[in-house]
Design an enzyme around this catalytic site. Sequence first.
Site, PDB file in Angstrom:
ATOM      1  CB  SER B 203      -0.928   0.005   1.212  1.00  0.00           C
ATOM      2  OG  SER B 203      -0.189   0.185   2.389  1.00  0.00           O
ATOM      3  NE  ARG B 207      -2.027   5.563   0.807  1.00  0.00           N
ATOM      4  CZ  ARG B 207      -1.421   4.740   1.643  1.00  0.00           C
ATOM      5  NH1 ARG B 207      -0.127   4.881   1.865  1.00  0.00           N
ATOM      6  NH2 ARG B 207      -2.086   3.805   2.255  1.00  0.00           N
ATOM      7  CG  ASN B 211      -1.852   9.827  -5.133  1.00  0.00           C
ATOM      8  OD1 ASN B 211      -2.752  10.613  -5.351  1.00  0.00           O
ATOM      9  ND2 ASN B 211      -1.936   8.874  -4.238  1.00  0.00           N
TER      10      ASN B 211
END
Lengths: 159, 280
Positions: B203, B207, B211
């Site tokens: 994660s 993440r 992004n």
Amino acid sequence: MSITVTLIVQGLAFLAVAWLVMRFGWPEIMAAIEARQKQIADGLAAADKGQKELGEATSRAEAIVREARERAKLVEDQAARRANEAIEAAKRSAQAEGARIVIAAREEVATETGRAREQLRKDFGTMVVSGASRLLEREVDAKAHNQLIDKLADEIARG
Amino acid sequence: MAAEGDAGGMTGYIKHHLEHLTVSVGDSPFMTLNIDSIFFKLLLAVLFLFFFIRVARRATAGVPGKLQCAIEMMVEAIDGIVKDTFPAKTKFIAPLALTIFALVFLMNFMDMVPVDLLPAAAHAAGIPYLRVVPTADLSTTVGMALCVFVLIQYYAIKHKGVGKFIGEFFTAPFHAHGVIGKIILAPANLLLRLIEEMVRPLSLSLRLFGNMYAGELIFILIACMTLGAGLASGITWVMAPLQWFAGFLWTVFHILVITLQAFIFMTLTIVYLSMAVQEH
């Protein structure tokens, strides 16, 4: 966009940077921050202390001024009282002196008056005797008529 | 903006922008080095270290300079977060967190550089491909997340000891009282624990990568608005202001994203490490 061996290089580079930060930068900056915090804390404490000391000194000074003022008032009162006393004493002694002078003057006047009267009586007696003797054309016997003359002189003196 | 729209129009342009400059160091596709990611990460790391260590060397307890003030603010904020979160005394976590924040932020910030500027310059210098945002490269984010993963295990073992560390794989998160209950719950605990441990680096890395990759892609798409347009065409004169405005909007928004992502990566690392040293 696939995962490649690059990740090992990137990971190692990342750890190396973290180690360098920990070893060469972090302690110095934390030390500077902590030293400054201590300086500021010390400064504030010193300012507090100074403030307190100033307050104490001010109240002490006020107490001293108040005491001095009280003492000055005491001295002033004492001086005024003493001056009054001195004036009173001077007045009293002056009055006594004046009374004494008056009494002495009166005594002197009385003495002088008495003396003058005596003289006058004597003179008058003599004049009367001489006048009478001239009137009688003969010597009056002073001794014989002394009693009469004295009586006469007394009457004249009494006036 | 349309420097290299030579092969295949828009698709070619986008594909070209998403291609890394690579060097192969082995036979498999895994054994390739993304030179551009490595170069920009090292460049930014050196830049950061240069300023940070220079300021640290000259750090004064007296009146600080403006740069010292800025760095002190960051150092103090991160030190506060670590002291509030991490239960044990540590020398490494706070510098690690600062490094994560600064490095990730700087790498993300490369997204603010106009999307064609550096690749076009590289193209002129004879370098065929260049991606300037290292965090939009999955290898970079996975590399960092794996380091964090290793550190989590290291701190867990250091603070709990090997026996307790291994034992916890079987006794948490489900706690049983009897021996039989413990044995019954052990497989479930092991499974959950393994998933938990695997999910963290996944994660963390995905993440940040997602992004930044999306952000870069949108910059590329905005750049496509005037792709291959000439000054003679009327559409160019309509699209150019629109493109400028869209780019401006996305840049402003992206300032928030890059800072936030750097902060999230840092905070989660601190939280994971704190959880690792706590007893379950």
